[in-house]
Design a protein around this motif. Structure first.
Motif, PDB file in Angstrom:
ATOM      1  N   HIS A 139       0.806  -1.108   0.157  1.00 26.83           N
ATOM      2  CA  HIS A 139       0.088  -0.017  -0.100  1.00 26.83           C
ATOM      3  C   HIS A 139       0.906   1.119   0.011  1.00 26.83           C
ATOM      4  O   HIS A 139       2.051   1.091   0.079  1.00 26.83           O
ATOM      5  N   ARG A 140       0.273   2.238  -0.010  1.00 23.55           N
ATOM      6  CA  ARG A 140       1.076   3.818  -0.243  1.00 23.55           C
ATOM      7  C   ARG A 140       1.655   3.821   1.054  1.00 23.55           C
ATOM      8  O   ARG A 140       3.045   4.452   0.727  1.00 23.55           O
ATOM      9  N   HIS A 141       1.478   3.575   2.261  1.00 22.52           N
ATOM     10  CA  HIS A 141       2.411   3.858   3.404  1.00 22.52           C
ATOM     11  C   HIS A 141       3.731   2.917   3.043  1.00 22.52           C
ATOM     12  O   HIS A 141       4.956   3.569   3.570  1.00 22.52           O
ATOM     13  N   ASP A 142       3.514   1.826   2.691  1.00 23.40           N
ATOM     14  CA  ASP A 142       4.685   0.791   2.157  1.00 23.40           C
ATOM     15  C   ASP A 142       5.690   1.546   1.377  1.00 23.40           C
ATOM     16  O   ASP A 142       6.962   1.583   1.262  1.00 23.40           O
ATOM     17  N   ILE A 143       5.077   2.347   0.450  1.00 23.18           N
ATOM     18  CA  ILE A 143       5.854   3.207  -0.819  1.00 23.18           C
ATOM     19  C   ILE A 143       6.473   4.264  -0.008  1.00 23.18           C
ATOM     20  O   ILE A 143       7.627   4.451  -0.636  1.00 23.18           O
ATOM     21  N   VAL A 144       5.749   4.951   0.893  1.00 18.17           N
ATOM     22  CA  VAL A 144       6.437   6.256   1.212  1.00 18.17           C
ATOM     23  C   VAL A 144       7.644   5.508   2.269  1.00 18.17           C
ATOM     24  O   VAL A 144       8.879   6.214   2.248  1.00 18.17           O
ATOM     25  N   ASN A 145       7.640   4.422   2.758  1.00 24.17           N
ATOM     26  CA  ASN A 145       8.833   4.024   3.430  1.00 24.17           C
ATOM     27  C   ASN A 145       9.853   3.792   2.777  1.00 24.17           C
ATOM     28  O   ASN A 145      11.078   3.874   3.162  1.00 24.17           O
ATOM     29  N   LYS A 146       9.627   3.466   1.430  1.00 24.11           N
ATOM     30  CA  LYS A 146      10.748   3.014   0.469  1.00 24.11           C
ATOM     31  C   LYS A 146      11.586   4.377   0.192  1.00 24.11           C
ATOM     32  O   LYS A 146      12.567   4.391   0.060  1.00 24.11           O
ATOM     33  N   TYR A 147      10.797   5.318   0.100  1.00 26.48           N
ATOM     34  CA  TYR A 147      11.627   6.846  -0.175  1.00 26.48           C
ATOM     35  C   TYR A 147      12.353   6.964   1.123  1.00 26.48           C
ATOM     36  O   TYR A 147      13.390   7.455   0.867  1.00 26.48           O
ATOM     37  N   LEU A 148      11.799   6.739   2.206  1.00 25.89           N
ATOM     38  CA  LEU A 148      12.495   7.008   3.585  1.00 25.89           C
ATOM     39  C   LEU A 148      13.886   6.037   3.221  1.00 25.89           C
ATOM     40  O   LEU A 148      14.825   6.637   3.836  1.00 25.89           O
ATOM     41  N   GLU A 149      13.556   4.912   3.130  1.00 30.54           N
ATOM     42  CA  GLU A 149      14.593   3.618   3.093  1.00 30.54           C
ATOM     43  C   GLU A 149      15.885   4.343   2.302  1.00 30.54           C
ATOM     44  O   GLU A 149      17.052   3.863   2.724  1.00 30.54           O
ATOM     45  N   ARG A 183      -3.106   8.617  -1.779  1.00 32.86           N
ATOM     46  CA  ARG A 183      -1.800   8.956  -1.808  1.00 32.86           C
ATOM     47  C   ARG A 183      -1.519   9.726  -0.267  1.00 32.86           C
ATOM     48  O   ARG A 183      -0.935   9.231   0.452  1.00 32.86           O
ATOM     49  N   TYR A 184      -2.804  10.309   0.098  1.00 36.32           N
ATOM     50  CA  TYR A 184      -2.519  11.266   1.384  1.00 36.32           C
ATOM     51  C   TYR A 184      -2.653  10.272   2.630  1.00 36.32           C
ATOM     52  O   TYR A 184      -2.229  10.467   3.596  1.00 36.32           O
ATOM     53  N   GLU A 185      -3.510   9.216   2.336  1.00 37.78           N
ATOM     54  CA  GLU A 185      -3.980   8.423   3.308  1.00 37.78           C
ATOM     55  C   GLU A 185      -2.429   7.414   3.614  1.00 37.78           C
ATOM     56  O   GLU A 185      -2.026   7.350   4.828  1.00 37.78           O
ATOM     57  N   GLY A 186      -1.662   7.207   2.542  1.00 33.61           N
ATOM     58  CA  GLY A 186      -0.504   6.389   2.849  1.00 33.61           C
ATOM     59  C   GLY A 186       0.729   7.447   3.609  1.00 33.61           C
ATOM     60  O   GLY A 186       1.348   7.086   4.229  1.00 33.61           O
ATOM     61  N   LEU A 187       0.424   8.671   3.241  1.00 30.67           N
ATOM     62  CA  LEU A 187       1.333   9.712   4.005  1.00 30.67           C
ATOM     63  C   LEU A 187       0.904   9.633   5.261  1.00 30.67           C
ATOM     64  O   LEU A 187       1.881   9.774   6.264  1.00 30.67           O
ATOM     65  N   LYS A 188      -0.166   9.858   5.500  1.00 28.84           N
ATOM     66  CA  LYS A 188      -0.801   9.838   6.967  1.00 28.84           C
ATOM     67  C   LYS A 188      -0.378   8.715   7.639  1.00 28.84           C
ATOM     68  O   LYS A 188       0.063   8.738   8.983  1.00 28.84           O
ATOM     69  N   ARG A 189      -0.386   7.576   7.244  1.00 36.13           N
ATOM     70  CA  ARG A 189      -0.047   6.318   7.822  1.00 36.13           C
ATOM     71  C   ARG A 189       1.467   6.077   7.822  1.00 36.13           C
ATOM     72  O   ARG A 189       1.799   5.540   8.956  1.00 36.13           O
ATOM     73  N   ALA A 190       2.137   6.649   7.165  1.00 31.13           N
ATOM     74  CA  ALA A 190       3.575   6.488   7.364  1.00 31.13           C
ATOM     75  C   ALA A 190       4.306   7.574   8.234  1.00 31.13           C
ATOM     76  O   ALA A 190       5.226   7.123   8.675  1.00 31.13           O
ATOM     77  N   PHE A 191       3.439   8.633   8.728  1.00 30.66           N
ATOM     78  CA  PHE A 191       4.085   9.549   9.503  1.00 30.66           C
ATOM     79  C   PHE A 191       3.320   9.676  10.807  1.00 30.66           C
ATOM     80  O   PHE A 191       2.310   9.471  10.882  1.00 30.66           O
ATOM     81  N   THR A 192       3.878  10.197  11.843  1.00 27.49           N
ATOM     82  CA  THR A 192       3.218  10.437  13.156  1.00 27.49           C
ATOM     83  C   THR A 192       2.212  11.430  12.761  1.00 27.49           C
ATOM     84  O   THR A 192       2.206  12.447  12.066  1.00 27.49           O
TER      85      THR A 192
END
Length: 216
Positions: A139-149, A183-192
Motif C-alpha cells: 500500500h502507499r504507506h509501504d511506498i512512502v517507507n521506500k522513499y525513506l529507506e 496518496r494522502y492516506e499513505g502519507l498519513k499512515r507513514a508519519f506520526t
C-alpha cells in the motif's frame, strides 16, 4: 531487453529508482501520456524526475518512450494494457516492470475500471515478455517507507498521483478523488500525527512553475 512502465507517479518512480539502485541492468523507460492530463504532462514529469534524481543511472537508460493515449479515465485500463503489448513487441522486451500497488479499501472509487481495478499480472507472460509487479501487495504507506529507506523523500514530492491534475500541476486534493485520497492516506499512515499534516501540505503545494521543464 528490460522495460520499466514509469508514469511519474509515486509508485513507479521509487520502483524505477530501486531497480537501478539494486541491479546493474539496462532499461527502456515507457511513459503513457493520457488525454485527460495536461498535454504531455506525464512524460515531462518523468523527464524532469530522471534529470533530477537519476543522473547516476543515466548510462543504463537506453531510451525514454512517451506513448500517447486519449482514452477516457474509465476506459484507461484496457487502453493501457493494449499499449503495453505494443511496447513489449516493438522493443522485444523480455521483462516489463510496473509499479502497481493496492488501494486502501476506504479510498476505492467503485465507478472506475481503473485504477481501482488494478489487475494482478505479476509473473504473467505475454509472448516472450514477463510482467513484474514487485509492489502489487504493498500500500502507499509501504511506498512512502521506500522513499525513506533510500533517503529520497523529496523525490516523492516531484511525483504525481491525481488523474485530474490542473494545468499548473496542482492536484485536485478532493476526498472523492481516489488517487489523491489514497496518496494522502499513505502519507498519513507513514508519519506520526504531528508530522503528516506538514508533509501533506508540502506535497500538495508543489507547482509546475517550481521546476524547469524540458520537452522530451
Amino acid at each position: 531487453m528490460k522495460g520499466i512502465q514509469f508514469s511519474g507517479g509515486m509508485d513507479s518512480t521509487i520502483m524505477a529508482y530501486e531497480l537501478f539502485a539494486t541491479t546493474e541492468d539496462e532499461y527502456i523507460i515507457y511513459t503513457l501520456e493520457n488525454g485527460y492530463w495536461p498535454p504531455f504532462w506525464s512524460p515531462y514529469n518523468v523527464h524532469f524526475i530522471i534529470n533530477k534524481w537519476f543522473n547516476q543511472y543515466k548510462d543504463r537508460i537506453i531510451k525514454h518512450v512517451p506513448v500517447i493515449s486519449f482514452a477516457s479515465l474509465k476506459d484507461l485500463g484496457e487502453a493501457e494494457y493494449r499499449l503495453w503489448a505494443k511496447f513489449m513487441h516493438d522493443h522485444k522486451l523480455t521483462d516489463l516492470f510496473c509499479g502497481t500497488t493496492k488501494v486502501y479499501s476506504e479510498c476505492v472509487d467503485h465507478s472506475l475500471n481503473y485504477p481501482s481495478g488494478r489487475w494482478n499480472l505479476d509473473q504473467m507472460k505475454f509472448g516472450n515478455c514477463v510482467i513484474h509487479q514487485p509492489y502489487y501487495n504493498l500500500h502507499r504507506h509501504d511506498i512512502v517507507n521506500k522513499y525513506l529507506e533510500y533517503d529520497v523523500l523529496e523525490m516523492l514530492f516531484d511525483t504525481q498521483s491525481c488523474a485530474k491534475i490542473a494545468s499548473d500541476g496542482v492536484p485536485c486534493n478532493k476526498i472523492s478523488c481516489e488517487q489523491c485520497s489514497d496518496r494522502y492516506e499513505g502519507l498519513k499512515r507513514a508519519f506520526t500525527n504531528t508530522k503528516y499534516e506538514y508533509i501533506i501540505e508540502q506535497d500538495r503545494n508543489r507547482k509546475l512553475e517550481d521546476v524547469e521543464w524540458t520537452k522530451c
